[in-house]
Design a protein around this motif. Structure first.
Motif, PDB file in Angstrom:
ATOM      1  N   THR A  42      -1.955  -2.134 -36.360  1.00 13.95           N
ATOM      2  CA  THR A  42      -2.106  -3.498 -35.866  1.00 13.95           C
ATOM      3  C   THR A  42      -1.651  -3.549 -34.421  1.00 13.95           C
ATOM      4  O   THR A  42      -0.642  -2.939 -34.056  1.00 13.95           O
ATOM      5  CB  THR A  42      -1.264  -4.482 -36.702  1.00 13.95           C
ATOM      6  OG1 THR A  42      -1.692  -4.421 -38.072  1.00 13.95           O
ATOM      7  CG2 THR A  42      -1.436  -5.910 -36.205  1.00 13.95           C
ATOM      8  N   ILE A  43      -2.408  -4.246 -33.596  1.00 15.76           N
ATOM      9  CA  ILE A  43      -2.032  -4.486 -32.205  1.00 15.76           C
ATOM     10  C   ILE A  43      -1.818  -5.987 -32.060  1.00 15.76           C
ATOM     11  O   ILE A  43      -2.768  -6.764 -32.207  1.00 15.76           O
ATOM     12  CB  ILE A  43      -3.111  -3.988 -31.225  1.00 15.76           C
ATOM     13  CG1 ILE A  43      -3.353  -2.487 -31.421  1.00 15.76           C
ATOM     14  CG2 ILE A  43      -2.718  -4.296 -29.785  1.00 15.76           C
ATOM     15  CD1 ILE A  43      -4.533  -1.941 -30.615  1.00 15.76           C
ATOM     16  N   GLN A  44      -0.586  -6.379 -31.807  1.00 14.69           N
ATOM     17  CA  GLN A  44      -0.248  -7.804 -31.777  1.00 14.69           C
ATOM     18  C   GLN A  44      -1.100  -8.552 -30.743  1.00 14.69           C
ATOM     19  O   GLN A  44      -1.209  -8.135 -29.595  1.00 14.69           O
ATOM     20  CB  GLN A  44       1.231  -7.999 -31.456  1.00 14.69           C
ATOM     21  CG  GLN A  44       1.687  -9.444 -31.496  1.00 14.69           C
ATOM     22  CD  GLN A  44       3.184  -9.587 -31.220  1.00 14.69           C
ATOM     23  OE1 GLN A  44       3.880  -8.597 -30.984  1.00 14.69           O
ATOM     24  NE2 GLN A  44       3.678 -10.801 -31.231  1.00 14.69           N
ATOM     25  N   ASP A  45      -1.708  -9.644 -31.191  1.00 12.21           N
ATOM     26  CA  ASP A  45      -2.519 -10.541 -30.346  1.00 12.21           C
ATOM     27  C   ASP A  45      -3.794  -9.889 -29.821  1.00 12.21           C
ATOM     28  O   ASP A  45      -4.444 -10.439 -28.926  1.00 12.21           O
ATOM     29  CB  ASP A  45      -1.705 -11.091 -29.166  1.00 12.21           C
ATOM     30  CG  ASP A  45      -0.575 -12.010 -29.617  1.00 12.21           C
ATOM     31  OD1 ASP A  45      -0.684 -12.595 -30.709  1.00 12.21           O
ATOM     32  OD2 ASP A  45       0.413 -12.156 -28.868  1.00 12.21           O
ATOM     33  N   LYS A  46      -4.176  -8.749 -30.370  1.00 14.01           N
ATOM     34  CA  LYS A  46      -5.408  -8.083 -29.927  1.00 14.01           C
ATOM     35  C   LYS A  46      -6.619  -8.994 -30.098  1.00 14.01           C
ATOM     36  O   LYS A  46      -7.495  -9.076 -29.222  1.00 14.01           O
ATOM     37  CB  LYS A  46      -5.621  -6.788 -30.705  1.00 14.01           C
ATOM     38  CG  LYS A  46      -6.900  -6.042 -30.326  1.00 14.01           C
ATOM     39  CD  LYS A  46      -6.983  -4.699 -31.029  1.00 14.01           C
ATOM     40  CE  LYS A  46      -7.445  -4.807 -32.455  1.00 14.01           C
ATOM     41  NZ  LYS A  46      -8.907  -5.081 -32.574  1.00 14.01           N
ATOM     42  N   GLY A  47      -6.688  -9.689 -31.230  1.00 10.88           N
ATOM     43  CA  GLY A  47      -7.818 -10.558 -31.481  1.00 10.88           C
ATOM     44  C   GLY A  47      -7.941 -11.667 -30.450  1.00 10.88           C
ATOM     45  O   GLY A  47      -9.046 -12.004 -30.001  1.00 10.88           O
ATOM     46  N   ILE A  48      -6.814 -12.230 -30.064  1.00 11.14           N
ATOM     47  CA  ILE A  48      -6.811 -13.290 -29.056  1.00 11.14           C
ATOM     48  C   ILE A  48      -7.296 -12.745 -27.714  1.00 11.14           C
ATOM     49  O   ILE A  48      -8.132 -13.347 -27.036  1.00 11.14           O
ATOM     50  CB  ILE A  48      -5.394 -13.883 -28.917  1.00 11.14           C
ATOM     51  CG1 ILE A  48      -4.962 -14.552 -30.230  1.00 11.14           C
ATOM     52  CG2 ILE A  48      -5.330 -14.871 -27.758  1.00 11.14           C
ATOM     53  CD1 ILE A  48      -3.507 -14.986 -30.250  1.00 11.14           C
ATOM     54  N   ILE A  49      -6.780 -11.582 -27.342  1.00 14.23           N
ATOM     55  CA  ILE A  49      -7.147 -10.960 -26.060  1.00 14.23           C
ATOM     56  C   ILE A  49      -8.631 -10.592 -26.044  1.00 14.23           C
ATOM     57  O   ILE A  49      -9.342 -10.867 -25.069  1.00 14.23           O
ATOM     58  CB  ILE A  49      -6.256  -9.725 -25.810  1.00 14.23           C
ATOM     59  CG1 ILE A  49      -4.822 -10.175 -25.523  1.00 14.23           C
ATOM     60  CG2 ILE A  49      -6.807  -8.874 -24.659  1.00 14.23           C
ATOM     61  CD1 ILE A  49      -3.793  -9.066 -25.559  1.00 14.23           C
ATOM     62  N   ASN A  50      -9.119  -9.974 -27.127  1.00 18.83           N
ATOM     63  CA  ASN A  50     -10.516  -9.557 -27.164  1.00 18.83           C
ATOM     64  C   ASN A  50     -11.469 -10.750 -27.144  1.00 18.83           C
ATOM     65  O   ASN A  50     -12.547 -10.693 -26.546  1.00 18.83           O
ATOM     66  CB  ASN A  50     -10.769  -8.693 -28.393  1.00 18.83           C
ATOM     67  CG  ASN A  50     -10.121  -7.330 -28.287  1.00 18.83           C
ATOM     68  OD1 ASN A  50      -9.471  -7.013 -27.292  1.00 18.83           O
ATOM     69  ND2 ASN A  50     -10.271  -6.518 -29.312  1.00 18.83           N
ATOM     70  N   ASN A  51     -11.070 -11.836 -27.791  1.00 15.87           N
ATOM     71  CA  ASN A  51     -11.882 -13.048 -27.774  1.00 15.87           C
ATOM     72  C   ASN A  51     -11.969 -13.624 -26.358  1.00 15.87           C
ATOM     73  O   ASN A  51     -13.058 -13.955 -25.864  1.00 15.87           O
ATOM     74  CB  ASN A  51     -11.275 -14.076 -28.729  1.00 15.87           C
ATOM     75  CG  ASN A  51     -12.180 -15.275 -28.969  1.00 15.87           C
ATOM     76  OD1 ASN A  51     -13.401 -15.186 -28.891  1.00 15.87           O
ATOM     77  ND2 ASN A  51     -11.570 -16.411 -29.265  1.00 15.87           N
ATOM     78  N   LYS A  52     -10.825 -13.691 -25.677  1.00 18.34           N
ATOM     79  CA  LYS A  52     -10.800 -14.238 -24.312  1.00 18.34           C
ATOM     80  C   LYS A  52     -11.584 -13.358 -23.341  1.00 18.34           C
ATOM     81  O   LYS A  52     -12.327 -13.855 -22.492  1.00 18.34           O
ATOM     82  CB  LYS A  52      -9.356 -14.370 -23.834  1.00 18.34           C
ATOM     83  CG  LYS A  52      -8.575 -15.493 -24.487  1.00 18.34           C
ATOM     84  CD  LYS A  52      -7.154 -15.561 -23.944  1.00 18.34           C
ATOM     85  CE  LYS A  52      -6.377 -16.709 -24.571  1.00 18.34           C
ATOM     86  NZ  LYS A  52      -4.958 -16.747 -24.084  1.00 18.34           N
ATOM     87  N   MET A  53     -11.422 -12.047 -23.472  1.00 17.40           N
ATOM     88  CA  MET A  53     -12.112 -11.156 -22.541  1.00 17.40           C
ATOM     89  C   MET A  53     -13.615 -11.160 -22.794  1.00 17.40           C
ATOM     90  O   MET A  53     -14.412 -11.158 -21.844  1.00 17.40           O
ATOM     91  CB  MET A  53     -11.559  -9.733 -22.635  1.00 17.40           C
ATOM     92  CG  MET A  53     -12.104  -8.824 -21.545  1.00 17.40           C
ATOM     93  SD  MET A  53     -11.412  -7.162 -21.556  1.00 17.40           S
ATOM     94  CE  MET A  53      -9.705  -7.500 -21.144  1.00 17.40           C
ATOM     95  N   SER A  54     -14.014 -11.190 -24.058  1.00 11.73           N
ATOM     96  CA  SER A  54     -15.440 -11.248 -24.371  1.00 11.73           C
ATOM     97  C   SER A  54     -16.057 -12.527 -23.824  1.00 11.73           C
ATOM     98  O   SER A  54     -17.149 -12.506 -23.244  1.00 11.73           O
ATOM     99  CB  SER A  54     -15.653 -11.155 -25.880  1.00 11.73           C
ATOM    100  OG  SER A  54     -15.238  -9.895 -26.372  1.00 11.73           O
TER     101      SER A  54
END
Length: 235
Positions: A42-54
């Motif tokens: 698990t990478i903490q907050d990865k989903g948030i970061i990937n959503n914002k960058m996408s």
């Protein structure tokens, strides 16, 4: 706009159907895998970061005349996208030798390639996503020659746009993976995501890795790298 059932759950995202047949909701997870799923974490907050960058890159591509599946950001982990007939290919563009390409060609990692290299992989977990050429793709009836021409044109255009932006942020775009689908009119549309999960980003000066390689190679500082590259790109 309401979620209904799960259409697909992958290693990094969950895709939901909605009450509008032509729209999907993509949820970005913090789960991380490497080595065809052999390594998990698990990478903490990865989903948030990937959503914002996408979101950032899809809007940038739209401004440059490239059609994507992106419609709207719903919250910090979810985006609304067009439903497409997905093409079972991973399209990889490489500017600098790294990872599997460096091993296959016997190049030292970090060698700048004389020309960008485009590769195809067949999206098939049972087969381990093997490399394909155009003839394999035609035999498998995955895409037509005309569609491959469009895909390659878009992929190299994306490479040019991203390299220009990242150069100003002191970041090398080493390589990246794209996925495509067909809309209701059979147009080729860019889909999936643009993030540290499917791009290699290196600091141009120090060559520090700011992407998923830090997780793959147990380098540490994974969360910090994801946050750093998002800040640089979107600042």
């Amino acid at each position: 706009m309401n979620k209904t059932d799960v259409l697909y759950e992958g290693k990094a995202k969950i895709v939901y159907n909605t009450d509008e047949a032509d729209k999907l909701i993509v949820y970005f997870k913090d789960d991380a895998t490497a080595g065809n799923g052999e390594k998990k974490g698990t990478i903490q907050d990865k989903g948030i970061i990937n959503n914002k960058m996408s979101e950032f890159f899809f809007k940038l591509f739209k401004d440059n005349g490239i059609a994507t599946h992106y419609l709207e950001t719903l919250n910090e982990r979810e985006m609304l996208v067009k439903k497409l007939d997905m093409i079972a290919l991973e399209v990889i563009v490489r500017n600098i030798a790294a990872g599997s390409l460096a091993k296959r060609l016997g190049y030292e990692e970090g060698t700048v390639l004389k020309t960008p290299v485009l590769e195809y992989c067949y999206k098939n977990d049972a087969l381990g996503d093997p490399l394909l050429n155009r003839y394999h793709i035609m035999v498998l009836d995955v895409a037509s020659v005309y569609e491959l021409d469009q895909i390659e044109h878009i992929a190299f255009s994306v490479n040019h746009i991203m390299k220009d932006l990242l150069r100003a942020k002191n970041v090398d775009l080493v390589d990246f993976k794209l996925e495509f689908g067909r809309d209701e009119n059979k147009n080729i549309i860019l889909a999936d995501e643009i993030s540290p999960d499917n791009c290699r980003f290196w600091d141009m000066t120090t060559k520090e890795k700011l992407d998923k390689d830090r997780f793959r190679r147990d380098m540490g500082g994974v969360e910090e790298a994801y946050k750093e590259i998002l800040t640089r790109i979107t600042a």
